[in-house]
Motif scaffolding. Sequence first.
Motif, mmCIF file in Angstrom:
data_model
loop_
_atom_site.group_PDB
_atom_site.id
_atom_site.type_symbol
_atom_site.label_atom_id
_atom_site.label_comp_id
_atom_site.label_asym_id
_atom_site.label_seq_id
_atom_site.Cartn_x
_atom_site.Cartn_y
_atom_site.Cartn_z
ATOM 1 N N ARG A 7 0.830 -1.165 0.000
ATOM 2 C CA ARG A 7 0.000 0.000 0.000
ATOM 3 C C ARG A 7 0.888 1.247 0.000
ATOM 4 O O ARG A 7 0.398 2.354 -0.259
ATOM 5 N N ALA A 8 2.325 0.775 0.310
ATOM 6 C CA ALA A 8 3.245 1.919 0.282
ATOM 7 C C ALA A 8 2.802 2.659 -0.798
ATOM 8 O O ALA A 8 2.468 2.880 -1.643
ATOM 9 N N ASP A 92 -6.501 11.382 -0.605
ATOM 10 C CA ASP A 92 -6.790 10.926 -1.965
ATOM 11 C C ASP A 92 -8.237 11.274 -2.218
ATOM 12 O O ASP A 92 -9.049 11.306 -1.284
ATOM 13 N N ARG A 167 -3.190 0.399 -12.553
ATOM 14 C CA ARG A 167 -3.698 1.715 -12.173
ATOM 15 C C ARG A 167 -4.166 2.525 -13.366
ATOM 16 O O ARG A 167 -4.432 3.724 -13.215
ATOM 17 N N LYS A 200 -0.126 13.849 -10.086
ATOM 18 C CA LYS A 200 0.772 12.738 -9.769
ATOM 19 C C LYS A 200 0.803 11.733 -10.903
ATOM 20 O O LYS A 200 -0.098 11.766 -11.744
ATOM 21 N N HIS A 201 1.759 10.824 -11.032
ATOM 22 C CA HIS A 201 2.956 10.605 -10.232
ATOM 23 C C HIS A 201 4.113 10.930 -11.161
ATOM 24 O O HIS A 201 4.283 10.273 -12.187
ATOM 25 N N TYR A 247 7.235 6.558 -7.276
ATOM 26 C CA TYR A 247 8.030 5.559 -6.555
ATOM 27 C C TYR A 247 9.267 5.098 -7.318
ATOM 28 O O TYR A 247 10.285 4.777 -6.729
ATOM 29 N N ASP A 279 5.696 10.509 -3.027
ATOM 30 C CA ASP A 279 4.680 9.471 -2.862
ATOM 31 C C ASP A 279 4.948 8.827 -1.505
ATOM 32 O O ASP A 279 5.983 9.028 -0.891
ATOM 33 N N GLU A 513 -4.167 -0.809 -7.396
ATOM 34 C CA GLU A 513 -2.830 -0.327 -7.106
ATOM 35 C C GLU A 513 -1.945 -1.469 -6.592
ATOM 36 O O GLU A 513 -2.424 -2.368 -5.911
HETATM 37 C C1 BGC Z 1 -0.146 6.161 -3.987
HETATM 38 C C2 BGC Z 1 -0.534 7.609 -4.149
HETATM 39 C C3 BGC Z 1 -1.450 8.011 -3.017
HETATM 40 C C4 BGC Z 1 -0.727 7.757 -1.701
HETATM 41 C C5 BGC Z 1 -1.541 8.146 -0.492
HETATM 42 C C6 BGC Z 1 0.417 5.889 -2.605
HETATM 43 O O1 BGC Z 1 0.626 4.525 -2.401
HETATM 44 O O2 BGC Z 1 0.774 5.802 -4.978
HETATM 45 O O3 BGC Z 1 -1.162 7.808 -5.379
HETATM 46 O O4 BGC Z 1 -1.834 9.335 -3.155
HETATM 47 O O5 BGC Z 1 -0.435 6.373 -1.602
HETATM 48 O O6 BGC Z 1 -2.606 7.304 -0.307
#
Ligand code: BGC
Length: 763
Positions: A7-8, A92, A167, A200-201, A247, A279, A513
């Motif tokens: 989720r990073a 977000d 994504r 982004k990104h 990233y 990010d 994601e």
């Molecule tokens: C995502 C970003 C998102 C951030 C905060 C990241 O893992 O790539 O797009 O804004 O997390 O949730």
Amino acid sequence: MPLFSIRAQALVAAALFCATAGAASAQTKKPGAPAAKPTANAQQALLGHEAEIDALLQKLTLEEKVHMIHANSAFAAGGVPRLNIPEIMTSDGPHGVRPEQGRNWEPPVGANDASSYLPTNNTLAATWNPALGYAYGTVLGSEANARGKDIILGPGINIVRAPLNGRNFEYLSEDPFLISQMVVGYIKGVQSQGVSACVKHFAANNQEIHRDDVDVSMSERALREIYLPGFKAAIQQGGAFSLMGSYNKFRGTWATENAYLMNTILKGEWGFKGLVVSDWGSVHDTQEALRNGTDLEMGTDLALMYKSVDQSAATATASAGAPAPARSYYDQFFLADPALEAIKKDPSLVPMVDDKVRRILRVMYATHMLGGAKRQPGALNTKEHQATALKVAEEGIVLLKNDGNLLPLKKSVKTVAVIGANAERANSMGGGSSQLKAKYEITPLQGLKNALGPGVTVTYAPGYTIARDQKADPALIAQAVAAAKTADEVVFVGGSTHGYDYTKWSDNAYDAEGTDKPDMKMPFGQDELVQAVLAANPRTVVVLLGGGPIDVSAWAGRARAVVEAWYPGMEGGNAIAHVLFGDVNPSGKLPFTFPAKLEDSPVYKLGEYPSSPGDPLKEVYKDDIYVGYRYYDTYKVAPQYPFGYGLSYTTFKYGALTVTPGPQSATVKLSVTNSGRVAGAEVVQLYVHDNQTAVKRPEKELKAFGKVFLKPGETKTVTLALPADSFKYYNESKKQWVLAPGKFNLLVGSSSRDIRQTGTVKL
Ligand code: BGC
């Protein structure tokens, strides 16, 4: 430091909805629609408070400055209560404001955190209506205000390069010009509410596989012509207050700390005056981050994700002079304690931290967080916001096939069989960081029932099960076939989904994601199912949901009607029903190509994806400038459905072009007539072909478009402007954009492969 890896790890005037809302270049623009014309660099708007910022920088201690340049909880960054500098709250993004995770991950009991769920960015791009980009942005800005958020983490505008990118649903298009036109409105809309957008990104984050460590290389020309123009427009025309680094690595260096991307291009060439946010967990080195462009290091402590530990309380005590609390997870960030130590050792780093704080303060002034300005109150879940969600979905749905005018269906129908688990699946909580808690979500099944009322029998058969590794299920197929046989009309709702279980990130295998899709086929045995249903009842309309292209080759030949509905948001089911029953005449156009099969796509034919052979951590974009239709058209590969394609229930006649050359530019005029029997809208697309080029150039490139709304029999003149930039390419040896004199063909059509009128201009 553990990095976060998986989720990073409008208020919209009704006028915007029904008028000709062209791109920057369409002449017939309704008052109130935002101009997307190149203007003086919109970044100047951030420079109104430099003297106050100078004064604050004098007062802030080094510790306080460092405290401001990193997260202090999942979505917030440190303020300085002593000087009335608030924390900055992010959320977000990109298609709604996320549930209450402002500080920690556990929502406060009774949180008022449901929001409007807008159609995802594919849908927005498919409208080809920049005025809707603005309307969309105002909803986000308004709801962010109502929820106390200062920065919305969107729009996501990475190029749709690889069909399998998990994504893609969050992104707009394969074409930099379409992205540029749509993103400017979105950003202006958000920021009109006094909230910062965060585009982004940045940059070259075009896949999720190995997004945390892949090192992307590409030619300078591909970078300039394909991957950067959307960001440049977001900064210089949209005036985005903030931008998020990505990233991945770019040419050997992490993108977030990449001197070339951040310092040379973004802050140098483009004159970006705002804030670069990392990010979440994308910073890797204190010195690099201090020197090379990242202004605010964000990330989250996975261990705290579901615990209510409030870091701000500790911070407040510390600033009041009480004994320092134990150092938190966030104090260990690269731009936290290690930065403080580094700056103490090397005072030449002070101007760097000052610049970062200056940029944060600029965004705070621009969003009325400082200086006693009043923040707009904003509003949540208003009727107007819901109307915008509906409008974007209605205009973004694309009619891909309609043999024998199967559509629109008649409301006088007696029985409709709705087949497919997607018909009753809610999508708002799926996909990763863009998930949100929708106030409500009208599924396709509900939308059809709403449209038909109690007098029509609507039956439902799921046909397939959304679950990991699920194959075709003969019993469910038999049930679906039986339902199809006895119905007058069949609506199959299938396609992709956001994943198996949106509460488990690692399980998200489609449109999510952190992972790319395994293939371009419809999952869960749907190909088998849809063929059986088509055989049982040829009056079957296939409605696809999903983000990115889908392989429809197994059955599209046999289907009479195919509709692409993306992830159409909280009003999506109603929008689908309105299109299927003709209350709305479809006008969406594909924002990216649907290849006939996955292997046809340029990332496989020319490029590398998801990595270089033998090295999973490297990838060279050998497809170069041949992304999307630039490849299919130049290399003469027939797609399933081309870029810019979409049908209507009416027909449009294109008049001959009048081309007026200007100094290094041209203006193209033509009349467009609705030659059918129902009102409708056409997206008139202008592609440029360089006739006498000495360098390689794509067969054609989109350089202007205009969406024109016409009653039956009505004719309007569409004016499409081609400034000098429309003819230029990026010359790598000169390191600049060049207009090579010569003859250019001007191709005007209804899609990239349906050119109706041509002209030429000599420059
Ligand atoms: C995502 C970003 C998102 C951030 C905060 C990241 O893992 O790539 O797009 O804004 O997390 O949730």
